[in-house]
Design a protein around this motif. Structure first.
Motif, PDB file in Angstrom:
ATOM      1  N   GLN A  38     -35.230  12.509  97.063  1.00 46.20           N
ATOM      2  CA  GLN A  38     -35.821  12.027  98.309  1.00 46.20           C
ATOM      3  C   GLN A  38     -36.596  13.118  99.042  1.00 46.20           C
ATOM      4  OE1 GLN A  38     -32.168  10.496  99.997  1.00 46.20           O
ATOM      5  NE2 GLN A  38     -32.777   8.371  99.593  1.00 46.20           N
ATOM      6  N   LYS A  39     -36.374  14.357  98.670  1.00 41.04           N
ATOM      7  CA  LYS A  39     -37.063  15.474  99.312  1.00 41.04           C
ATOM      8  C   LYS A  39     -38.304  15.933  98.537  1.00 41.04           C
ATOM      9  CE  LYS A  39     -32.893  17.150 101.624  1.00 41.04           C
ATOM     10  NZ  LYS A  39     -33.382  16.906 102.993  1.00 41.04           N
ATOM     11  N   ILE A  40     -38.626  15.238  97.456  1.00 40.03           N
ATOM     12  CA  ILE A  40     -39.812  15.568  96.662  1.00 40.03           C
ATOM     13  C   ILE A  40     -40.988  14.742  97.175  1.00 40.03           C
ATOM     14  CG2 ILE A  40     -40.828  15.599  94.355  1.00 40.03           C
ATOM     15  CD1 ILE A  40     -37.965  15.853  93.243  1.00 40.03           C
ATOM     16  N   ASP A  41     -41.953  15.397  97.800  1.00 39.50           N
ATOM     17  CA  ASP A  41     -43.069  14.694  98.445  1.00 39.50           C
ATOM     18  C   ASP A  41     -43.971  13.966  97.456  1.00 39.50           C
ATOM     19  OD1 ASP A  41     -42.228  15.583 100.943  1.00 39.50           O
ATOM     20  OD2 ASP A  41     -43.450  17.414 100.832  1.00 39.50           O
ATOM     21  N   ASP A  42     -44.002  14.425  96.203  1.00 37.36           N
ATOM     22  CA  ASP A  42     -44.947  13.887  95.221  1.00 37.36           C
ATOM     23  C   ASP A  42     -44.538  12.540  94.638  1.00 37.36           C
ATOM     24  OD1 ASP A  42     -46.658  16.564  94.756  1.00 37.36           O
ATOM     25  OD2 ASP A  42     -44.550  17.077  94.799  1.00 37.36           O
ATOM     26  N   ASP A  44     -43.693   8.541  94.426  1.00 38.42           N
ATOM     27  CA  ASP A  44     -44.018   7.254  95.033  1.00 38.42           C
ATOM     28  C   ASP A  44     -42.811   6.328  95.071  1.00 38.42           C
ATOM     29  OD1 ASP A  44     -46.988   7.495  95.412  1.00 38.42           O
ATOM     30  OD2 ASP A  44     -46.890   7.843  93.255  1.00 38.42           O
ATOM     31  N   LYS A 106     -35.524  20.668  93.713  1.00 35.90           N
ATOM     32  CA  LYS A 106     -36.691  19.880  94.111  1.00 35.90           C
ATOM     33  C   LYS A 106     -37.990  20.669  93.982  1.00 35.90           C
ATOM     34  CE  LYS A 106     -36.482  20.873  99.096  1.00 35.90           C
ATOM     35  NZ  LYS A 106     -37.840  21.440  99.246  1.00 35.90           N
ATOM     36  N   THR A 107     -37.933  21.962  94.234  1.00 35.49           N
ATOM     37  CA  THR A 107     -39.144  22.784  94.140  1.00 35.49           C
ATOM     38  C   THR A 107     -39.602  22.913  92.692  1.00 35.49           C
ATOM     39  OG1 THR A 107     -38.463  24.034  96.097  1.00 35.49           O
ATOM     40  CG2 THR A 107     -40.160  25.031  94.698  1.00 35.49           C
ATOM     41  N   SER A 110     -41.059  19.584  91.671  1.00 29.07           N
ATOM     42  CA  SER A 110     -42.386  19.437  92.285  1.00 29.07           C
ATOM     43  C   SER A 110     -43.430  20.241  91.528  1.00 29.07           C
ATOM     44  CB  SER A 110     -42.350  19.877  93.747  1.00 29.07           C
ATOM     45  OG  SER A 110     -41.591  18.984  94.532  1.00 29.07           O
ATOM     46  N   LYS A 114     -46.826  18.841  89.743  1.00 33.15           N
ATOM     47  CA  LYS A 114     -48.155  19.418  90.011  1.00 33.15           C
ATOM     48  C   LYS A 114     -48.812  19.884  88.723  1.00 33.15           C
ATOM     49  CE  LYS A 114     -47.525  20.895  94.819  1.00 33.15           C
ATOM     50  NZ  LYS A 114     -46.241  20.262  95.090  1.00 33.15           N
ATOM     51  N   GLU A 214     -31.629  21.566  99.425  1.00 29.98           N
ATOM     52  CA  GLU A 214     -32.617  22.552  99.869  1.00 29.98           C
ATOM     53  C   GLU A 214     -32.356  23.938  99.281  1.00 29.98           C
ATOM     54  OE1 GLU A 214     -35.228  21.917 101.487  1.00 29.98           O
ATOM     55  OE2 GLU A 214     -34.894  20.047 102.607  1.00 29.98           O
TER      56      GLU A 214
END
Length: 235
Positions: A38-42, A44, A106-107, A110, A114, A214
């Motif tokens: 849920q913390k991964i902005d990429d 949908d 999550k980083t 992500s 990318k 986090e």
């Protein structure tokens, strides 16, 4: 390009029955995987993918409670179940998430997304020649490649393990591999497979500072090693 995370999970683990929903720190183990997704902005969309068996009904209830889809399919043909989820969610790309990897990063995920976006890849992965902790796998898979793999794979192992066909036939795919420069990362176990793994995870959750979703890789590795050191002292 529509990208989603598909969390693969089931209830009847031989070594650790019911582990997906075991209580850790006052919440189900599976909720930790959902939290970092849920913390991964990429992304949908996020969904749970499990089997159609009654034993896995609690996972459907978990998904409903959290307001996310639960897509159900074959127990053994996990590759087809994964592809079915991609189709139902209308995804061009899916991130494979293991429900028993509550401390994935999550980083790192992500970054994998990318990287996938930056090139014409079928798969972005850090699994072959593993250089990150077990439980921090990154697999970003294109739908067309997944459709092709499912159409040609016949081995039961390929059906059971979603991406094994890709790794066994790397010449057929455009695969980008992510490597860590920190050698000690690959020695660390953060996935939950046994009671010992669960005890480690519980200890990490008790001793972690802030939100586990986090936490950076180095901090989690440090905690895992501290747990192992404490365990050795007690022997």
């Amino acid at each position: 390009m529509k990208i989603g995370a598909i969390i693969l999970s089931r209830m009847d683990s031989t070594r650790l029955p019911g582990k997906a929903l075991l209580d850790v720190g006052g919440r189900p183990l599976l909720s930790y995987a959902l939290s970092f997704c849920q913390k991964i902005d990429d992304l949908d969309s996020i969904a749970i993918a499990t089997s159609t068996r009654a034993v896995d009904d609690p996972l459907s209830d978990f998904a409903k409670f959290h307001g996310i889809p639960c897509i159900r399919g074959s127990l053994d043909d996990v590759a087809e179940r994964f592809l079915s989820a991609m189709k139902i969610l209308n995804l061009d790309v899916a991130v494979r998430i293991n429900g028993d990897s509550p401390l994935n990063n999550k980083t790192l995920i992500s970054y994998g997304i990318k990287l996938f976006r930056s090139g014409n890849f079928d798969l972005v992965s850090n699994v072959p020649a593993r250089s990150y902790p077990y439980g921090m796998s990154v697999e970003v898979i294109g739908r067309k490649a997944m459709e092709y793999a499912c159409s040609v794979m016949s081995d039961a192992q390929h059906r059971e393990h979603v991406t094994k066909y890709f790794y066994d036939n790397q010449d057929k795919f455009d695969i980008s591999l992510i490597k860590s420069e920190v050698a000690e990362y690959s020695e660390v176990q953060l996935a939950i497979d046994t009671r010992e793994d669960l005890d480690r995870f519980k200890w990490i959750i008790r001793n972690i500072e802030g939100d586990p979703a986090e936490s950076d890789i180095a901090s989690l590795v440090k905690l895992a090693k501290a747990y192992s050191l404490n365990a050795e002292k007690k022997i």
